[in-house]
Design a protein around this motif. Sequence first.
Motif, PDB file in Angstrom:
ATOM      1  N   VAL A   1       0.838  -1.192   0.000  1.00  0.00           N
ATOM      2  CA  VAL A   1       0.000   0.000   0.000  1.00  0.00           C
ATOM      3  C   VAL A   1       0.877   1.247   0.000  1.00  0.00           C
TER       4      VAL A   1
ATOM      5  N   SER B   1       0.667   5.638  -1.602  1.00  0.00           N
ATOM      6  CA  SER B   1      -0.253   6.766  -1.627  1.00  0.00           C
ATOM      7  C   SER B   1      -1.491   6.385  -2.433  1.00  0.00           C
ATOM      8  N   ASP B   2      -2.544   7.185  -2.325  1.00  0.00           N
ATOM      9  CA  ASP B   2      -3.742   6.906  -3.118  1.00  0.00           C
ATOM     10  C   ASP B   2      -3.415   6.882  -4.609  1.00  0.00           C
TER      11      ASP B   2
ATOM     12  N   ASN C   1      -1.556   3.663  -5.399  1.00  0.00           N
ATOM     13  CA  ASN C   1      -2.478   2.530  -5.365  1.00  0.00           C
ATOM     14  C   ASN C   1      -3.339   2.493  -6.625  1.00  0.00           C
TER      15      ASN C   1
ATOM     16  N   TYR D   1      -6.430  -0.926  -0.100  1.00  0.00           N
ATOM     17  CA  TYR D   1      -6.418   0.408  -0.701  1.00  0.00           C
ATOM     18  C   TYR D   1      -7.606   1.226  -0.185  1.00  0.00           C
TER      19      TYR D   1
ATOM     20  N   GLU E   1      -9.090   0.891   2.739  1.00  0.00           N
ATOM     21  CA  GLU E   1      -8.785   1.300   4.116  1.00  0.00           C
ATOM     22  C   GLU E   1      -7.885   2.530   4.131  1.00  0.00           C
ATOM     23  N   HIS E   2      -6.888   2.543   3.251  1.00  0.00           N
ATOM     24  CA  HIS E   2      -5.953   3.657   3.208  1.00  0.00           C
ATOM     25  C   HIS E   2      -6.649   4.951   2.799  1.00  0.00           C
TER      26      HIS E   2
END
Length: 323
Positions: free
Chosen positions: A110, A112-113, A116, A223, A225-226
């Motif tokens: 995992v 950064s957005d 991901n 992803y 959750e992040h």
Amino acid sequence: MKRFATRAALVCLSTAAAAAAITCPASATAPSAPHGGAPNPAATAGLNPRTLADLDTSMQGEAYANASYTFYAAQADRENLPATARLYRRTASVELYEHFREEAALAGVVGSDAANLRAAIAGETYETNVMYPTFARQAAADGDDNAAALFTEIAKDEAQHLARFRAALDVVETGRGRIPAPPPVDPVEVPAGGPKVRSARTLANLDTAMHGEALAHARYTLYAEHAAGNRPALARLFRGTAEVELREHFAGEAKLYGLVRTTRENLTRTIAGERHEAEVMYPTFARRAEAVGDRKAARLFRHNAADEAGHARAFQRMLDHPQ
């Protein structure tokens, strides 16, 4: 596609017909690209490449166990075995939310957005343009029209996922626009039964595809959750897509593959897989990690081995005393 081959092989041996038809391969005809990209360098700093490879293998095994146990639980419900169904669901949760999550943290899965999303885009691009079209052509050539139709349908779904992820990445990078809504889920029931294809190649391709979908479900769950803290719309997109991968794609493939059998047969295979992880796979990975100084990974592998031994004992009790 690298995966926990022993657990997959046990699935292949679920029926005499399947066993006679094929031996599960180490890789399928058109290998599946993992749903992910390069690991986070900061997270994996100092880890030996062998340890990273072992983490990858174990993550794929945990993701596949999580997916399989979800449908084994549903079969136990159908047989009025509520305690067995609960055990399968609890264990599936441990495999994903403890084992997979902790291994993924060490492996730097995992990021950064944006990272991901790029990883998801890479996986969806491969499945849309290469893997599923190849599998569909091969199934059609082998006379497995049902599998060809399923592979073609899933390729179209993955193309839609790809478009959503690309649009989401543009929003994340530019700060303009809206994250797309998640795709709708059309759940597929997986009743007990044998393989519904006749070609060994199609069966092998279904096996590869199921492992890819299970891994995508697990990764997208993390992803989500992040993203949940700062980008709830992105979290919903990842979570909804994860559900499609599990409850539509994996399930549709599992139905044709003949993954689910009677609960007694499912338990027998489950126990063998859990014992292998407890007695062979994880101890081997722990020794290798310790030998190269990856002590944190070695501790995690030993911990997971102990967990899997406990799972094997719990499933054995259900096999001995059905409930």
